[in-house]
Scaffold this active site. Structure first.
Site, PDB file in Angstrom:
ATOM      1  N   PRO A   1     -74.682 -42.275 -11.868  1.00 40.64           N
ATOM      2  CA  PRO A   1     -74.623 -41.912 -13.290  1.00 40.64           C
ATOM      3  C   PRO A   1     -74.128 -40.474 -13.455  1.00 40.64           C
ATOM      4  O   PRO A   1     -74.444 -39.605 -12.660  1.00 40.64           O
ATOM      5  CB  PRO A   1     -76.067 -42.068 -13.766  1.00 40.64           C
ATOM      6  N   GLU A   2     -73.330 -40.234 -14.465  1.00 38.79           N
ATOM      7  CA  GLU A   2     -72.853 -38.884 -14.769  1.00 38.79           C
ATOM      8  C   GLU A   2     -73.819 -38.225 -15.748  1.00 38.79           C
ATOM      9  O   GLU A   2     -74.715 -38.868 -16.308  1.00 38.79           O
ATOM     10  CB  GLU A   2     -71.440 -38.955 -15.362  1.00 38.79           C
TER      11      GLU A   2
ATOM     12  N   ARG B   1     -80.241 -51.055  -5.248  1.00 34.93           N
ATOM     13  CA  ARG B   1     -79.820 -50.614  -3.914  1.00 34.93           C
ATOM     14  C   ARG B   1     -80.840 -49.678  -3.251  1.00 34.93           C
ATOM     15  O   ARG B   1     -80.719 -49.376  -2.073  1.00 34.93           O
ATOM     16  CB  ARG B   1     -78.458 -49.957  -4.011  1.00 34.93           C
TER      17      ARG B   1
ATOM     18  N   HIS C   1     -85.568 -56.331  -8.860  1.00 36.56           N
ATOM     19  CA  HIS C   1     -85.542 -55.114  -8.049  1.00 36.56           C
ATOM     20  C   HIS C   1     -86.532 -54.063  -8.570  1.00 36.56           C
ATOM     21  O   HIS C   1     -86.295 -52.869  -8.439  1.00 36.56           O
ATOM     22  CB  HIS C   1     -84.122 -54.550  -7.997  1.00 36.56           C
TER      23      HIS C   1
ATOM     24  N   LYS D   1     -77.688 -33.510 -13.122  1.00 35.41           N
ATOM     25  CA  LYS D   1     -77.962 -34.949 -13.083  1.00 35.41           C
ATOM     26  C   LYS D   1     -79.379 -35.243 -12.610  1.00 35.41           C
ATOM     27  O   LYS D   1     -79.725 -36.392 -12.356  1.00 35.41           O
ATOM     28  CB  LYS D   1     -76.968 -35.635 -12.142  1.00 35.41           C
TER      29      LYS D   1
ATOM     30  N   ARG E   1     -62.359 -39.042  -1.310  1.00 35.81           N
ATOM     31  CA  ARG E   1     -62.105 -39.746  -2.566  1.00 35.81           C
ATOM     32  C   ARG E   1     -60.711 -39.346  -3.023  1.00 35.81           C
ATOM     33  O   ARG E   1     -59.832 -39.126  -2.203  1.00 35.81           O
ATOM     34  CB  ARG E   1     -63.175 -39.375  -3.603  1.00 35.81           C
TER      35      ARG E   1
ATOM     36  N   ARG F   1     -67.326 -17.150  -5.271  1.00 33.24           N
ATOM     37  CA  ARG F   1     -67.193 -18.075  -4.159  1.00 33.24           C
ATOM     38  C   ARG F   1     -65.880 -17.821  -3.429  1.00 33.24           C
ATOM     39  O   ARG F   1     -64.937 -17.279  -3.987  1.00 33.24           O
ATOM     40  CB  ARG F   1     -67.218 -19.529  -4.671  1.00 33.24           C
TER      41      ARG F   1
END
Ligand SMILES: [Zn+2]
Length: 304
Positions: free
Chosen positions: A2-3, A125, A99, A61, A287, A177
């Site tokens: 989920p975002e 899951r 589940h 999140k 990705r 950074r």
């Protein structure tokens, strides 16, 4: 996964349905769902029974339920939604979901609008789970920030939708950074809540390539990309209006935003909405990254 806007929808649902209720009983149906609670499922349940949930909070999140103080001090239930975790508010008589991992029943007096319902954590899951942790002083960019967070997430920065988010502080942290811009956006310690989709959309809006070195980023560019990330999140949340059914609530409301409104992410070979150049896909951390070759030119030299 989920975002952030979906997690905020979950938080709002929990704030409405379980805050100000006292836990009467906890049933752990699958030990894997409490594996992050290292003292085990029995201790997890014992720590919760008799406690009142005082707030539903979110950082990026991550989501947690604060508990009223008892002899163990300030602590909270941290929820990891993982890939498929769901929080459901259900009538007790409703059959168990296939589940169902954890069931939390409340000691209700009939006054709370959600009296009589129970909270269920369902996870197909089982990558997600619940665990109880002390609240500890949070740190941002190496300095204490004066607030309390569950210990495992005390290093997570504020997200752009947080009312106390400081754009200038986050830009300064990114510019300190020594990495590439997209990696800094994803790493959760300068700014949180930005996943792969939001990073690509924010970079497209700010006309910046994710491989730009953070130490060469101007303050204006840093502000532009974070402001864009906040705008994408706001739009997603505005479109994610989930209606809550008091008897059976899936507080994981998917926004549906990503199917309709993406300019760059997942749009390989489709025309850039701004200039018409086909969107490119480049490999990124196992990705992909999606960007416009014309609006977002690659930096001339690699970041490192
Ligand atoms: Zn373009």
């Amino acid at each position: 996964m989920p975002e952030l806007p979906e997690v905020e929808v979950v938080r709002r649902g929990l704030a409405r349905h379980v805050v100000d209720r006292t836990i009467a009983h906890v049933d752990v149906a699958h030990p894997r769902a409490v594996r992050r609670h290292i003292e085990g499922g029995g201790d997890f349940a014992a720590r919760l029974v008799g406690r009142t949930i005082t707030a539903a909070r979110r950082r990026g999140k991550y989501l947690w339920l604060e508990l009223d103080c008892d002899r163990s001090g300030a602590d909270a239930v941290l929820a990891h939604l993982g890939m498929s975790g769901q929080m459901l508010v259900a009538a007790p008589g409703r059959p168990a979901e296939k589940h169902l991992r954890i069931r939390i029943a409340f000691d209700d007096d009939g006054v709370h609008p959600s009296s009589g319902t129970e909270l269920r954590f369902v996870d197909q899951r089982t990558f997600g789970g619940l665990s109880v942790h002390p609240l500890v002083p949070a740190a941002f960019d190496g300095r204490l920030s004066g607030e309390l967070l569950p210990a495992p997430i005390a290093h997570i920065a504020r997200d752009p939708m947080d009312p106390a988010f400081s754009l200038d502080d986050a830009v300064a942290a990114i510019r300190r950074r020594r990495t590439e811009l997209k990696r800094a956006l994803l790493d959760q310690t300068a700014v949180s809540g930005i996943g792969n989709i939001y990073a690509d959309e924010a970079l497209w809006r700010a006309r910046l390539h994710g491989a730009r070195p953070t130490e060469k980023l101007t303050r204006a560019q840093g502000r532009a990309v974070l402001t864009a990330a906040a705008a994408v999140m706001d739009e997603a949340l505005a479109q994610g209006g989930t209606s809550f059914d008091a008897l059976y609530v899936n507080v994981n409301g998917a926004s549906g935003y990503f199917d309709r409104s993406l300019a760059a992410y997942g749009q390989a070979d489709r025309p850039c909405p701004r200039c018409g150049t086909p969107i490119r896909r480049e490999p990124f951390m196992n990705r992909g990254s999606f960007s416009c070759p014309r609006c977002q030119p690659r930096p001339r030299r690699p970041a490192l």
